[in-house]
Design a protein around this motif. Sequence first.
Motif, PDB file in Angstrom:
ATOM      1  N   GLY A 176      -9.193   5.085  -3.099  1.00 17.68           N
ATOM      2  CA  GLY A 176      -8.466   4.656  -1.920  1.00 17.68           C
ATOM      3  C   GLY A 176      -9.203   4.972  -0.642  1.00 17.68           C
ATOM      4  O   GLY A 176     -10.406   5.251  -0.650  1.00 17.68           O
ATOM      5  N   LYS A 177      -8.472   4.969   0.464  1.00 18.41           N
ATOM      6  CA  LYS A 177      -9.044   5.202   1.792  1.00 18.41           C
ATOM      7  C   LYS A 177      -8.486   6.504   2.357  1.00 18.41           C
ATOM      8  O   LYS A 177      -7.279   6.749   2.321  1.00 18.41           O
ATOM      9  CB  LYS A 177      -8.697   4.039   2.717  1.00 18.41           C
ATOM     10  CG  LYS A 177      -9.263   4.166   4.124  1.00 18.41           C
ATOM     11  CD  LYS A 177      -8.872   2.956   4.965  1.00 18.41           C
ATOM     12  CE  LYS A 177      -9.410   3.080   6.393  1.00 18.41           C
ATOM     13  NZ  LYS A 177      -9.029   1.901   7.220  1.00 18.41           N
ATOM     14  N   VAL A 178      -9.371   7.347   2.894  1.00 23.03           N
ATOM     15  CA  VAL A 178      -8.958   8.648   3.423  1.00 23.03           C
ATOM     16  C   VAL A 178      -8.196   8.444   4.730  1.00 23.03           C
ATOM     17  O   VAL A 178      -8.721   7.859   5.692  1.00 23.03           O
ATOM     18  CB  VAL A 178     -10.178   9.560   3.658  1.00 23.03           C
ATOM     19  CG1 VAL A 178      -9.739  10.887   4.271  1.00 23.03           C
ATOM     20  CG2 VAL A 178     -10.928   9.799   2.351  1.00 23.03           C
TER      21      VAL A 178
ATOM     22  N   ILE B 164      -4.493  10.075   1.071  1.00 20.91           N
ATOM     23  CA  ILE B 164      -5.267   8.883   0.735  1.00 20.91           C
ATOM     24  C   ILE B 164      -4.352   7.674   0.654  1.00 20.91           C
ATOM     25  O   ILE B 164      -3.259   7.743   0.057  1.00 20.91           O
ATOM     26  CB  ILE B 164      -5.993   9.075  -0.621  1.00 20.91           C
ATOM     27  CG1 ILE B 164      -6.881  10.321  -0.570  1.00 20.91           C
ATOM     28  CG2 ILE B 164      -6.811   7.841  -0.995  1.00 20.91           C
ATOM     29  CD1 ILE B 164      -7.439  10.724  -1.904  1.00 20.91           C
ATOM     30  N   GLU B 165      -4.797   6.565   1.224  1.00 17.21           N
ATOM     31  CA  GLU B 165      -4.086   5.295   1.098  1.00 17.21           C
ATOM     32  C   GLU B 165      -4.547   4.612  -0.177  1.00 17.21           C
ATOM     33  O   GLU B 165      -5.745   4.446  -0.410  1.00 17.21           O
ATOM     34  CB  GLU B 165      -4.376   4.407   2.310  1.00 17.21           C
ATOM     35  CG  GLU B 165      -3.609   3.093   2.303  1.00 17.21           C
ATOM     36  CD  GLU B 165      -3.950   2.248   3.509  1.00 17.21           C
ATOM     37  OE1 GLU B 165      -3.049   1.997   4.333  1.00 17.21           O
ATOM     38  OE2 GLU B 165      -5.125   1.827   3.623  1.00 17.21           O
TER      39      GLU B 165
ATOM     40  N   MET C  83       0.833  -1.195   0.000  1.00 16.73           N
ATOM     41  CA  MET C  83       0.000   0.000   0.000  1.00 16.73           C
ATOM     42  C   MET C  83       0.876   1.258   0.000  1.00 16.73           C
ATOM     43  O   MET C  83       1.964   1.263   0.575  1.00 16.73           O
ATOM     44  CB  MET C  83      -0.915   0.024   1.228  1.00 16.73           C
ATOM     45  CG  MET C  83      -1.801  -1.205   1.377  1.00 16.73           C
ATOM     46  SD  MET C  83      -2.994  -1.379   0.041  1.00 16.73           S
ATOM     47  CE  MET C  83      -4.156  -0.096   0.507  1.00 16.73           C
ATOM     48  N   GLY C  84       0.376   2.303  -0.641  1.00 16.38           N
ATOM     49  CA  GLY C  84       1.108   3.555  -0.705  1.00 16.38           C
ATOM     50  C   GLY C  84       0.242   4.721  -0.273  1.00 16.38           C
ATOM     51  O   GLY C  84      -0.946   4.561   0.045  1.00 16.38           O
ATOM     52  N   THR C  85       0.831   5.895  -0.281  1.00 14.49           N
ATOM     53  CA  THR C  85       0.120   7.110   0.124  1.00 14.49           C
ATOM     54  C   THR C  85       0.072   8.095  -1.033  1.00 14.49           C
ATOM     55  O   THR C  85       1.073   8.319  -1.709  1.00 14.49           O
ATOM     56  CB  THR C  85       0.808   7.761   1.335  1.00 14.49           C
ATOM     57  OG1 THR C  85       0.826   6.842   2.413  1.00 14.49           O
ATOM     58  CG2 THR C  85       0.059   9.026   1.767  1.00 14.49           C
ATOM     59  N   HIS C  86      -1.091   8.677  -1.229  1.00 17.30           N
ATOM     60  CA  HIS C  86      -1.284   9.679  -2.284  1.00 17.30           C
ATOM     61  C   HIS C  86      -1.736  10.977  -1.617  1.00 17.30           C
ATOM     62  O   HIS C  86      -2.748  10.998  -0.923  1.00 17.30           O
ATOM     63  CB  HIS C  86      -2.349   9.195  -3.272  1.00 17.30           C
ATOM     64  CG  HIS C  86      -2.369   9.955  -4.556  1.00 17.30           C
ATOM     65  ND1 HIS C  86      -1.791   9.501  -5.716  1.00 17.30           N
ATOM     66  CD2 HIS C  86      -2.890  11.165  -4.867  1.00 17.30           C
ATOM     67  CE1 HIS C  86      -1.964  10.377  -6.683  1.00 17.30           C
ATOM     68  NE2 HIS C  86      -2.629  11.401  -6.185  1.00 17.30           N
ATOM     69  N   VAL C  87      -0.998  12.044  -1.806  1.00 18.14           N
ATOM     70  CA  VAL C  87      -1.325  13.340  -1.208  1.00 18.14           C
ATOM     71  C   VAL C  87      -1.862  14.264  -2.292  1.00 18.14           C
ATOM     72  O   VAL C  87      -1.213  14.472  -3.318  1.00 18.14           O
ATOM     73  CB  VAL C  87      -0.101  13.974  -0.526  1.00 18.14           C
ATOM     74  CG1 VAL C  87      -0.429  15.386  -0.041  1.00 18.14           C
ATOM     75  CG2 VAL C  87       0.358  13.105   0.637  1.00 18.14           C
TER      76      VAL C  87
ATOM     77  N   SER D 208       2.466   1.797  -4.908  1.00 19.87           N
ATOM     78  CA  SER D 208       3.396   2.687  -4.214  1.00 19.87           C
ATOM     79  C   SER D 208       2.832   4.075  -3.981  1.00 19.87           C
ATOM     80  O   SER D 208       3.313   4.830  -3.149  1.00 19.87           O
ATOM     81  CB  SER D 208       4.700   2.801  -5.024  1.00 19.87           C
ATOM     82  OG  SER D 208       4.427   3.321  -6.314  1.00 19.87           O
ATOM     83  N   GLY D 209       1.818   4.425  -4.763  1.00 19.72           N
ATOM     84  CA  GLY D 209       1.240   5.755  -4.594  1.00 19.72           C
ATOM     85  C   GLY D 209       2.035   6.818  -5.339  1.00 19.72           C
ATOM     86  O   GLY D 209       3.229   6.667  -5.596  1.00 19.72           O
TER      87      GLY D 209
END
Length: 424
Positions: free
Chosen positions: A55-57, A77-78, A1-5, A82-83
């Motif tokens: 994704g998930k907040v 957002i998850e 899982m990654g993070t998206h800003v 890799s995001g």
Amino acid sequence: MGTHVIKMPDIGEGIAQVELVEWFVKVGDVISEDQVVADVMTDKATVEIPSPVSGKVLALGGQPGEVMAVGSELIRIEVEGSGNHVDTPQAKPLEPAPAPVQAQAPARAEPPAQTAPQAASCRAAAPIVPREASAKPLASPAVRKRALDAGIELRYVHGSGPAGRILHEDLDAFISKPHSSAGQAPGGYAKRSDSEQVPVIGLRRKIAQRMQDAKRRVAHFSYVEEIDITALEALRQQLNAKHGESRGKLTLLPFLVRAMVVALRDFPQINATYDDEAQVITRHGAVHVGIATQGDNGLMVPVLRHAEAGSLWGNASEIARVANAARNNKASREELSGSTITLTSLGALGGIVSTPVVNTPEVAIVGVNRMVERPVVVDGQIVVRKMMNLSSSFDHRVVDGMDAALFIQAVRGLLEQPACLFVE
């Protein structure tokens, strides 16, 4: 899982910061690509911020009412993979969110053979399930006041607007339907001890700031004139009877716009804007009329451009278009800016006299009061005439009192002799 800003997008026109108006998601929500996550507001317009990913907040970057810089973190957002970590989406013009579908509420099956009266009886017997007492319903100040006056608790009312916001139509539906005693709001004479704090954010904050700035900077003075519009109203009704089906119905507004356009030819100092910091008055040849429009979220001023070149029906159609766009939050930034003089009307609620606030940087605003039939003296005889007041305000730094009075008198003469509106 990654993070998206997602960062606060650059909405354009040199805007460095915007106000966060409303969240449509919360931490823990699973969202889809292109889902609207928030509303933000610039000086003039509200825009939606969509998510470019699913994704998930994980986190929200601010609270409603907070002013955020362009490029600051809006939401985290998850996502699968890799995001992208940082992204700046394009803001979309605000459109009303679709009303919640009926399937979101518990379904109530009705026998197919049931008659309409029986169905109505069953619906009347079904109690309304209120929101939790701690859950604050979303509604505009106008809706809240109307509900308060009617003795209705908003927690019993289903909201069909964005994020469950309660609209005027929802109140109409609630009032028109019978309800069981379990769901009835308290009576209008019941004692109440509740209170409510309404944050001044979004459009309401912009209105407050503009009104305060206008009253602080402008040397206001108002002028009220009585007008006999009997002949004008007769002409309007005749035109509607003859051309209403093919060209559309005419209200008084396009006639008022036409009268202002013609009168301004002799008073160019009134069709002007004033830059009080640069100490420069700009007199405009084009007449761009701001049409003060009341919506659920507050007052907006969409613009009828080049009213001097529009026909009676052309201006009427454009007034309706820009006013509806403003009420439905679909007006663009260009449609909400650039006016050179404003026309404001409360229609049937127009009262006898008002003192409108000049829409800076303009120097004049023409206010329309209610039309009434009353006895007046004409040639020594008491007759019933259709009368209406114009309550107008001016910036005394730019417009002299005599010029303001002569301008309104010119408008009066054109409206009382409506044939003169069309004589070149």
